[in-house]
Design an enzyme around this catalytic site. Sequence first.
Site, mmCIF file in Angstrom:
data_model
loop_
_atom_site.group_PDB
_atom_site.id
_atom_site.type_symbol
_atom_site.label_atom_id
_atom_site.label_comp_id
_atom_site.label_asym_id
_atom_site.label_seq_id
_atom_site.Cartn_x
_atom_site.Cartn_y
_atom_site.Cartn_z
ATOM 1 N N ASN A 98 0.834 -1.193 0.000
ATOM 2 C CA ASN A 98 0.000 0.000 0.000
ATOM 3 C C ASN A 98 0.883 1.263 0.000
ATOM 4 O OD1 ASN A 98 -2.364 1.616 0.209
ATOM 5 N ND2 ASN A 98 -3.353 0.008 1.392
ATOM 6 N N HIS A 128 23.104 0.979 12.895
ATOM 7 C CA HIS A 128 24.327 1.691 13.274
ATOM 8 C C HIS A 128 24.864 1.114 14.579
ATOM 9 C CE1 HIS A 128 23.370 4.807 10.293
ATOM 10 N NE2 HIS A 128 22.114 4.657 10.702
ATOM 11 N N GLY A 155 -0.699 -1.544 8.776
ATOM 12 C CA GLY A 155 -0.262 -0.184 8.492
ATOM 13 C C GLY A 155 0.636 0.391 9.573
ATOM 14 N N LYS A 179 12.127 -8.767 16.994
ATOM 15 C CA LYS A 179 12.542 -10.171 17.099
ATOM 16 C C LYS A 179 11.784 -10.996 16.078
ATOM 17 C CE LYS A 179 13.489 -9.835 22.043
ATOM 18 N NZ LYS A 179 13.116 -10.283 23.378
ATOM 19 N N LYS A 196 -1.605 -14.023 19.806
ATOM 20 C CA LYS A 196 -2.291 -15.319 19.732
ATOM 21 C C LYS A 196 -1.828 -16.093 18.498
ATOM 22 C CE LYS A 196 -6.392 -13.972 17.059
ATOM 23 N NZ LYS A 196 -7.866 -14.040 17.011
#
Length: 199
Positions: A98, A128, A155, A179, A196
């Site tokens: 999008n 960095h 989004g 992670k 979940k």
Amino acid sequence: MYGIIALLIPIIKLKMTEKQKMLSGEMYDPNDPVLKQEREHARLTFQQINHLDENNLELRIRLFSQLLGSAGDNFFIEPPFFCDYGYNIDLGTNVYMNFGCCILDVMPVSIGDNTMVGPNVQIYTATHPLEAEARNSGREFAKPISIGKDVWLGGGAIICPGVIIGDGAVIGAGAVVTKDVESNTFVGGNPAKFIKRID
């Protein structure tokens, strides 16, 4: 024999170009002339794409095909789109992005088949050093990102360097993913946490 090889490794590393260092995940100088030229080429290409109207879909797809490393059939990217190099981005089949997606593709970014990317999603391989002295040197490094098939990135999600997202995962809107995400799970929040499993 092994001793000679061990002595040669630092010499080989010294002879690596900045681009080779970048693509291998080592510290590199982003102001290298070759890399600056490649980023400029990518910018000129996506700026052209971003200014095309809806009557130029064929040209838009052709320019994206030139910009990206690879793209499967039936991909669609809504402009504006932004990236560093473009050639480190590999899209599967039927990928949809999008408006306002930004991919810092200093290292490879792979996005699997049937993946949906919401508006203003940011995917960062670039990073960095944490130490101020090293960071102030201007050198940086990157970690690749892998996004599986059938994934939905909500989004405003941010995918951080080195993350692997498994097949069928859903990333909540505004999540900051630091992670790896297991397949068929829903994560959200900052930092993103497991919410979940998805049946």
